[in-house]
Every structure is written in C-alpha cells, then in structure tokens.
Write a protein that holds these residues in place. Structure first.
Motif, PDB file in Angstrom:
ATOM      1  N   CYS A 192     -10.288 -27.459  21.916  1.00  0.00           N
ATOM      2  CA  CYS A 192      -9.063 -27.257  21.124  1.00  0.00           C
ATOM      3  C   CYS A 192      -8.263 -28.628  21.144  1.00  0.00           C
ATOM      4  O   CYS A 192      -7.301 -28.542  20.398  1.00  0.00           O
ATOM      5  CB  CYS A 192      -8.182 -26.250  22.071  1.00  0.00           C
ATOM      6  N   ASN A 193      -8.768 -29.673  21.367  1.00  0.00           N
ATOM      7  CA  ASN A 193      -8.239 -30.817  21.181  1.00  0.00           C
ATOM      8  C   ASN A 193      -8.522 -31.609  19.787  1.00  0.00           C
ATOM      9  O   ASN A 193      -8.054 -32.312  19.505  1.00  0.00           O
ATOM     10  CB  ASN A 193      -8.618 -32.086  22.498  1.00  0.00           C
ATOM     11  N   HIS A 194      -9.715 -30.669  19.460  1.00  0.00           N
ATOM     12  CA  HIS A 194     -10.236 -31.518  18.127  1.00  0.00           C
ATOM     13  C   HIS A 194     -10.387 -30.314  17.101  1.00  0.00           C
ATOM     14  O   HIS A 194     -10.540 -30.765  15.559  1.00  0.00           O
ATOM     15  CB  HIS A 194     -11.503 -32.185  18.259  1.00  0.00           C
ATOM     16  N   TRP A 195     -10.412 -29.128  17.384  1.00  0.00           N
ATOM     17  CA  TRP A 195     -10.500 -27.805  16.436  1.00  0.00           C
ATOM     18  C   TRP A 195      -9.618 -26.751  16.760  1.00  0.00           C
ATOM     19  O   TRP A 195      -9.247 -26.667  18.017  1.00  0.00           O
ATOM     20  CB  TRP A 195     -12.142 -27.628  16.490  1.00  0.00           C
ATOM     21  N   VAL A 196      -9.197 -26.210  15.874  1.00  0.00           N
ATOM     22  CA  VAL A 196      -8.702 -24.865  15.928  1.00  0.00           C
ATOM     23  C   VAL A 196      -9.384 -23.726  15.154  1.00  0.00           C
ATOM     24  O   VAL A 196     -10.420 -24.132  14.464  1.00  0.00           O
ATOM     25  CB  VAL A 196      -7.192 -24.969  15.205  1.00  0.00           C
ATOM     26  N   ILE A 197      -9.236 -22.585  15.217  1.00  0.00           N
ATOM     27  CA  ILE A 197     -10.227 -21.529  14.708  1.00  0.00           C
ATOM     28  C   ILE A 197      -9.326 -20.508  13.968  1.00  0.00           C
ATOM     29  O   ILE A 197      -8.279 -19.995  14.547  1.00  0.00           O
ATOM     30  CB  ILE A 197     -10.830 -20.668  15.713  1.00  0.00           C
ATOM     31  N   ALA A 198      -9.481 -20.582  12.784  1.00  0.00           N
ATOM     32  CA  ALA A 198      -8.611 -19.464  11.713  1.00  0.00           C
ATOM     33  C   ALA A 198      -9.388 -18.266  11.823  1.00  0.00           C
ATOM     34  O   ALA A 198     -10.567 -18.235  11.549  1.00  0.00           O
ATOM     35  CB  ALA A 198      -8.751 -20.046  10.234  1.00  0.00           C
TER      36      ALA A 198
ATOM     37  N   GLN B 294     -14.224   0.222  10.025  1.00  0.00           N
ATOM     38  CA  GLN B 294     -14.803  -0.537  11.247  1.00  0.00           C
ATOM     39  C   GLN B 294     -14.485  -2.036  11.287  1.00  0.00           C
ATOM     40  O   GLN B 294     -14.254  -2.247   9.983  1.00  0.00           O
ATOM     41  CB  GLN B 294     -16.433  -0.555  11.284  1.00  0.00           C
ATOM     42  N   PRO B 295     -13.987  -2.412  12.336  1.00  0.00           N
ATOM     43  CA  PRO B 295     -13.464  -3.825  12.169  1.00  0.00           C
ATOM     44  C   PRO B 295     -14.323  -4.815  11.918  1.00  0.00           C
ATOM     45  O   PRO B 295     -15.457  -4.775  12.206  1.00  0.00           O
ATOM     46  CB  PRO B 295     -12.747  -3.994  13.906  1.00  0.00           C
ATOM     47  N   ILE B 296     -13.822  -5.638  11.099  1.00  0.00           N
ATOM     48  CA  ILE B 296     -14.934  -6.737  10.537  1.00  0.00           C
ATOM     49  C   ILE B 296     -13.844  -8.067  11.083  1.00  0.00           C
ATOM     50  O   ILE B 296     -12.851  -8.431  10.644  1.00  0.00           O
ATOM     51  CB  ILE B 296     -15.177  -7.125   9.134  1.00  0.00           C
ATOM     52  N   PHE B 297     -14.714  -9.149  11.789  1.00  0.00           N
ATOM     53  CA  PHE B 297     -14.009 -10.287  12.342  1.00  0.00           C
ATOM     54  C   PHE B 297     -14.584 -11.395  11.602  1.00  0.00           C
ATOM     55  O   PHE B 297     -15.652 -11.536  11.314  1.00  0.00           O
ATOM     56  CB  PHE B 297     -14.226 -10.374  13.609  1.00  0.00           C
ATOM     57  N   ARG B 298     -13.639 -12.418  11.406  1.00  0.00           N
ATOM     58  CA  ARG B 298     -13.979 -13.577  10.762  1.00  0.00           C
ATOM     59  C   ARG B 298     -13.539 -15.039  11.600  1.00  0.00           C
ATOM     60  O   ARG B 298     -12.154 -14.752  11.945  1.00  0.00           O
ATOM     61  CB  ARG B 298     -13.716 -13.724   9.614  1.00  0.00           C
ATOM     62  N   ALA B 299     -14.136 -15.837  11.844  1.00  0.00           N
ATOM     63  CA  ALA B 299     -13.609 -17.107  12.582  1.00  0.00           C
ATOM     64  C   ALA B 299     -14.228 -18.481  11.921  1.00  0.00           C
ATOM     65  O   ALA B 299     -15.247 -18.414  12.007  1.00  0.00           O
ATOM     66  CB  ALA B 299     -14.089 -16.988  14.198  1.00  0.00           C
ATOM     67  N   GLN B 300     -13.423 -19.072  11.573  1.00  0.00           N
ATOM     68  CA  GLN B 300     -13.530 -20.346  11.022  1.00  0.00           C
ATOM     69  C   GLN B 300     -12.935 -21.471  11.597  1.00  0.00           C
ATOM     70  O   GLN B 300     -11.744 -21.699  11.554  1.00  0.00           O
ATOM     71  CB  GLN B 300     -13.193 -20.367   9.371  1.00  0.00           C
ATOM     72  N   PRO B 301     -13.828 -22.516  12.116  1.00  0.00           N
ATOM     73  CA  PRO B 301     -13.207 -23.622  12.698  1.00  0.00           C
ATOM     74  C   PRO B 301     -12.593 -24.527  11.578  1.00  0.00           C
ATOM     75  O   PRO B 301     -13.201 -24.918  10.659  1.00  0.00           O
ATOM     76  CB  PRO B 301     -14.260 -24.438  13.498  1.00  0.00           C
TER      77      PRO B 301
END
Length: 322
Positions: A213-219, A229-236
C-alpha cells in the motif's frame, strides 16, 4: 478482527467520525489537512494520503436560472416529469421549452488514503474521500434532444460550466482490502489476477522491502449480476506521481543492458521488482522482458535474487495481467 464480517462492521463504525472530519475541513486546505483531521478523529489509525484520481463527474440536480433548486437528482426529476407527460418525450420538451432550467453535475476527484491494519500484503484499510464541486452545465430542453441520455448528459454544447457552490469533501467508503479480497475468494475459489499480484509481491523482493500500500491502491467494485449474485472487481492503481517510469529497453535487449534498464526503472519507482508489477498492471514494461530475464538467468547471468526469478518464471508458466 480478522473475520471478514467483523471488518465490515468495524469499518462501518468508523464512518461517522470520517463524515464529521469531511464537513470540518475545507477543500482549499488540501489533503494534508484532511489527514490531520482524521488523525484527531481516529487516533488508532495512521491514515496517509496515497493518491488523488480525478477527471470524472456524475449527474447532479436541476436548478432554475435564478439559482432556485428544483431537485438534487436530475435523472429522477426528468423521469418523474416524463411520467407526468405519459411518457411522451416530445410533449415533455414542448412543455418546458420556454423555462430556463439547468442541469448540474458533480465534478470531482477521489482521494485514496491508506493505513496499515496488521501483517500481510493486503492487511490495510483503504479510505476513499471525494473532492466534489457542483457545476451548472447545459440548459435543459434547449438542445433538441432526441433521447433521454441526450437530455440528461449531452456531449459538447456551448454552455460554459458555472460553479454552484464551493468544493466540498464527501465520504465514499472505507474498507479492509484483505477482507474484500477474501470475499472474492469465497465467491470464486480460483485466485483472480489481483490475488496473484499480491502473492507475487509477498514472494518477491518488493514484499521484503516495502508495503504494497506504499505503492499501490486497489479500486474495488461490487454489483449484482442478473441472477442477483455478487460480482467483485479489483483493479490496482499505482500511486506514483507522474505515471510509471519509462522502460528504455527495445525488444531483444538482454544481459548487462537489460539489467541496467530494470535497475533504473526500479530506482525511479522506489522499490525492487517495480518493473515486474508495472508489467502486470500498467503495461509500462513489455512482456518480452520477463522472458529475457529468465533466459539470462538460465544462461548463468543472474542479476535478480532467486526468489524474484521464481516469481517471474511462475508468471511465464501461467501469465496474467491485472
């Protein structure tokens, strides 16, 4: 506090103090003042500003030319007006053609703040606070719109946006990233690219040198599909200002020249193996570099630690991108 549900409830309990801080701090004082206010409101958490990401907007409300506000929700107001005209779009436009009503939009950026929350690459809280300003934009019913979308959010136009009020902070959400990613795995046990990226960070020299987390966050995003049904997305998203460093290597570069290029890239980014993670997430580094690194290692020119070679070799056997 390591249970997913426990973190979810705990993060909800932080919201009131965050909202209060947002109302107290003027946007003009900058993110630093916001961080300071949060340190007072939530002394157990050491939030720091990681990234500001702007260039977006969302629909606002409806105001008259004299500034009188008819609605805070443009879309809802137009839909209700259309219902009152029995769905007749042409009749709706004719009825309002002589009234000077304007749409507004909320123009803003998102500030990402992070705070360590234990051991582990994904063990951090991520706070998202929006920096918003409402702007008066196009005049409604004056652009000969043919569809609802053209009426709500026309492209282009001659209207110059005018501020309706001062910028303000708006709390969006706070979440434990590890808990979110665990929910993703519960839905689909096969690790997604973001899970693999974090595992590679842990196994590489990057994880032995600095926190993710010093260099990336996650949207993150979560929505329901047509089966509810839940759909999850995670983008650095890299937090480095000015974008990724340049990779000054041409196809076919190897040996000492490639070593120098990758070392320079890592120095610019501020941590080892940065070239690899930017290859995965920003495409700043071409994929052929990974193959060249492993080929150099097999030829006896090992300029990376063995753990890093193992990470790159694993990617070659099973490539992915995030």
């Amino acid at each position: 506090m390591n249970e997913t549900q426990g973190w979810s409830e705990y993060c909800k309990s932080l919201a009131p103090a965050i909202v209060e801080s947002c109302t107290k701090v003027p946007v003009s004082s900058g993110p630093g003042a916001l961080v300071k206010a949060l340190s007072v409101a939530l002394p157990d958490w050491k939030f720091r500003h990681a990234l500001s990401r702007g260039g977006w907007y969302r629909l606002g409300g409806v105001i008259a030319v004299n500034g009188h506000r008819l609605s805070d929700n443009l879309e809802e107001w137009v839909e209700n007006a259309l219902d009152q005209h029995n769905g007749d779009f042409a009749l709706l436009i004719d009825d309002f053609a002589d009234r000077q009503l304007y749409a507004t939009r909320l123009v803003g950026q998102t500030h990402y703040l992070v705070a360590a929350a234990g051991e582990g690459t994904d063990a951090f809280l991520q706070l998202e606070i929006e920096d918003l300003q409402e702007m008066r934009v196009h005049q409604l019913f004056a652009n000969h719109a043919n569809t609802l979308d053209e009426l709500l959010d026309p492209r282009g136009g001659a209207d110059k946006p005018l501020p309706v009020g001062l910028p303000f902070y708006n709390f969006r959400r706070v979440q434990h990233i590890g808990a979110f990613l665990h929910r993703m795995l519960r839905q689909k046990p096969e690790p997604s690219p973001i899970h693999r990226m974090l595992a590679d960070w842990t196994g590489s020299s990057a994880g032995h040198t600095s926190e993710y987390c010093n260099h990336w966050v996650i949207a993150t995003r979560e929505h329901l599909d047509r089966y509810h049904q839940p759909i999850f997305r995670a983008q650095p998203i890299a937090t480095q200002g000015g974008g990724a460093p340049d990779c000054e290597a041409t196809a076919g570069t190897s040996g000492l020249k490639l070593q120098a290029v990758l070392a320079h890239f890592d120095r610019q980014a501020g941590y080892p193996m940065a070239w690899y993670f930017h290859m995965l997430a920003t495409k700043a580094v071409p994929h052929w570099v990974a193959e060249a690194v492993v080929e150099d290692s097999l030829a006896g020119f090992a300029y990376l630690p063995e753990r890093d070679i193992d990470v790159v070799r694993g990617w070659l056997h099973r490539p992915y991108s995030v």
